[in-house]
Scaffold this motif. Sequence first.
Motif, PDB file in Angstrom:
ATOM      1  N   ASP A 131      54.721  59.747  33.274  1.00  0.00           N
ATOM      2  CA  ASP A 131      53.761  59.704  34.450  1.00  0.00           C
ATOM      3  C   ASP A 131      54.229  59.445  35.548  1.00  0.00           C
ATOM      4  O   ASP A 131      53.460  58.864  36.576  1.00  0.00           O
ATOM      5  CB  ASP A 131      52.898  58.639  33.732  1.00  0.00           C
ATOM      6  N   ASP A 132      55.485  59.815  35.903  1.00  0.00           N
ATOM      7  CA  ASP A 132      55.931  59.584  37.374  1.00  0.00           C
ATOM      8  C   ASP A 132      56.047  58.330  37.780  1.00  0.00           C
ATOM      9  O   ASP A 132      56.178  58.097  39.183  1.00  0.00           O
ATOM     10  CB  ASP A 132      54.952  60.493  38.450  1.00  0.00           C
ATOM     11  N   GLU A 133      56.012  57.175  36.685  1.00  0.00           N
ATOM     12  CA  GLU A 133      56.566  55.947  37.221  1.00  0.00           C
ATOM     13  C   GLU A 133      57.749  55.615  37.048  1.00  0.00           C
ATOM     14  O   GLU A 133      58.562  55.958  36.128  1.00  0.00           O
ATOM     15  CB  GLU A 133      55.390  55.079  36.386  1.00  0.00           C
TER      16      GLU A 133
ATOM     17  N   HIS B 117      45.695  59.418  30.110  1.00  0.00           N
ATOM     18  CA  HIS B 117      45.771  59.583  31.302  1.00  0.00           C
ATOM     19  C   HIS B 117      45.529  60.841  32.061  1.00  0.00           C
ATOM     20  O   HIS B 117      45.784  61.053  33.207  1.00  0.00           O
ATOM     21  CB  HIS B 117      47.523  59.507  31.790  1.00  0.00           C
TER      22      HIS B 117
ATOM     23  N   LYS C   6      43.884  61.577  35.879  1.00  0.00           N
ATOM     24  CA  LYS C   6      43.837  60.281  36.432  1.00  0.00           C
ATOM     25  C   LYS C   6      44.723  60.048  37.503  1.00  0.00           C
ATOM     26  O   LYS C   6      45.865  60.640  37.576  1.00  0.00           O
ATOM     27  CB  LYS C   6      44.146  59.346  35.621  1.00  0.00           C
ATOM     28  N   SER C   7      44.707  59.069  38.405  1.00  0.00           N
ATOM     29  CA  SER C   7      45.355  58.902  39.824  1.00  0.00           C
ATOM     30  C   SER C   7      46.433  58.117  39.141  1.00  0.00           C
ATOM     31  O   SER C   7      46.473  57.399  38.123  1.00  0.00           O
ATOM     32  CB  SER C   7      44.787  58.241  40.796  1.00  0.00           C
ATOM     33  N   LYS C   8      47.407  57.723  40.099  1.00  0.00           N
ATOM     34  CA  LYS C   8      48.575  56.968  39.804  1.00  0.00           C
ATOM     35  C   LYS C   8      48.193  55.410  39.457  1.00  0.00           C
ATOM     36  O   LYS C   8      48.694  54.802  38.187  1.00  0.00           O
ATOM     37  CB  LYS C   8      49.727  56.934  40.704  1.00  0.00           C
ATOM     38  N   ASP C   9      47.376  54.880  40.310  1.00  0.00           N
ATOM     39  CA  ASP C   9      46.783  53.604  40.106  1.00  0.00           C
ATOM     40  C   ASP C   9      46.054  53.434  38.833  1.00  0.00           C
ATOM     41  O   ASP C   9      46.153  52.611  37.887  1.00  0.00           O
ATOM     42  CB  ASP C   9      46.138  53.173  41.231  1.00  0.00           C
ATOM     43  N   GLN C  10      45.170  54.531  38.349  1.00  0.00           N
ATOM     44  CA  GLN C  10      44.586  54.660  37.240  1.00  0.00           C
ATOM     45  C   GLN C  10      45.220  54.463  36.089  1.00  0.00           C
ATOM     46  O   GLN C  10      45.252  53.759  35.017  1.00  0.00           O
ATOM     47  CB  GLN C  10      43.534  55.673  37.181  1.00  0.00           C
ATOM     48  N   LYS C  11      46.298  55.362  36.321  1.00  0.00           N
ATOM     49  CA  LYS C  11      47.423  55.470  35.105  1.00  0.00           C
ATOM     50  C   LYS C  11      48.126  53.913  34.650  1.00  0.00           C
ATOM     51  O   LYS C  11      48.265  53.841  33.577  1.00  0.00           O
ATOM     52  CB  LYS C  11      48.180  56.316  35.395  1.00  0.00           C
ATOM     53  N   LYS C  12      48.386  53.383  35.725  1.00  0.00           N
ATOM     54  CA  LYS C  12      49.009  52.039  35.539  1.00  0.00           C
ATOM     55  C   LYS C  12      48.053  51.166  35.006  1.00  0.00           C
ATOM     56  O   LYS C  12      48.291  50.265  33.878  1.00  0.00           O
ATOM     57  CB  LYS C  12      49.247  51.572  36.781  1.00  0.00           C
TER      58      LYS C  12
END
Length: 578
Positions: free
Chosen positions: A86-88, A268, A271-277
Amino acid sequence: MSDFKVLCCSSNIGNTQMSTENLKTWVPEKGTVDGVQYDLVSVGMQESVFTVVAESESGNTQYETTKPPGEAVDDEEEGFGFPDSDDEEPKAETASESGADSSTPNTKSQGGWGALMTDKFNSKCSQYIKTKLQTVLGKDYVLKEDTRVWQMRIYVFVHKKHDANVKKEGIEKGKENTGLAGIGGNKGGQAIKINAYGTTLCFISCHLPAHEGQKHCEERNDAVREIFAGLHLGLRELDVASQYHHCFFMGDLNYRIDYSIEKPELSHSGKSKDQKKELKAKKWQEVHDLVQKIENNDGAQAAIDTLYKCDELQGCLDRQEVLLGFETWKPTFSPTFKVIRWRPNEYVKNRIPSYCDRVLLKSLPGYKDKIDQIMYQSCKEYVSSDHKPIRAGFSIKEYHRSLPAKPKHRCFKVVLSDIHITLEGKAALADGKGNQPDPYLKVLSDPPLYVQDDDGRKPRSKVVKNSVDADLGELEFWLLASEEELKHCHLILVAMDSDVGADDAIGSLSIPADKISKDPSNPLTVSYNDSDPDTYFAFNGQKAGTMSFKIHMRLVEKTEAKASKGRGFFSKLKKLGS
């Protein structure tokens, strides 16, 4: 005669040295678990490179305390800096998560590339592990074979009472790397095949690609197929999973819990990056709550059922995407990854607890009812890694396979008719010039010398040019076995692609010889059946297409057989001892 007991032990040891006492919590002392002493112990390790630290007089390593002086490199996977799903970016463990005191000074890393490269040129780490395993198992166990590539290892020990019946000439080993640049030894698989009392056993230990998400799950499936294709053992026409009586597949397979199967609203997708977190934090908490139910034995079975419904590996098996014909078992224990080191059972918060460490089994048709899975455990007391080791026990019945190495003169005439195959997936891929395969059928056997055509060669059908949907006609050949020997014999039908150079295998299917009809008017009809593992037409662990045919045979007396026009066959038969 008692059964032959096999124990498979697998662990990602986190590039951290283990003491004897820690190792005993996983690899059993004197090969005995719950009162059962195993005749063979196979040990697979991943991330097993470290700088050897001297041991004290007590036998414990200097760093083995509840708060070790330094943590092994954590490559989440241990990925040596590769980004997580998820690009994290992977979140580093804090001192409290790792179990280390923040005031404890760092020491030289126990693992990572530095130790890996150092160990490439010296054997301290390898000798340390081998010595520890021998110490724990004891002098009654003999190391029959081992192999290592970078961070991955596999060992096969046999109790000395069986040593003479596991002969060196029956042992093979192989490896296939799938890591960095497709060739690195940080990921991949190793295999050891042995022959015990005439029963062939293959042990494959793997470390598959990491990370959560569908893309990474597909990468794991691709890696399995690549490993099978690259492990060149036994007959070249057959992949490693299709020619041995029992094949054990184990390791840090890295398949994850996809909790969005249980809770689609936590997916996910889109969803945006913040939403994924935020969603990942919710998933972790809900999964962790289920894990606590298992640990506290409070609704444990319902919790296991929920987690297992979300298990990527079982889902892939159910959809026949990978490891066709293999089976695994629903765990009775908590997920094995990702735990906080040096603590019995606490999980790192930025990883969804998952059953990454697994053992699977595939047996040839006719041998599946001769093996029972008798134990499947996680070893929570092993604390130096961020994985919990696992071990699985098996009991093999009727393992004495008393077949003559060379067949006798009594034989059956076998008729295969209405042979039809369709090819799909990689088996149907065109070559570089856009040509489809040129399929034909080749017949092999287990034992190898038990089928011949009239000229003493391996039977083969006609070739159909440029086709993925081929009628291959009829094929007749000899099966050199007595009635009694039939129950120990298999026919292996291999689809081949005819080529200018060496022909390539593209799929196979096995049939127990004693299941073949002896009534020409009522032949055994075999067709691919998605629900029946005995009729899987597969290659490298995936579906190769479909195969259907009719088959019958009849016992031929020697006088009748001699009247056959094929002199080459009987010349060959005479040499074999008829």
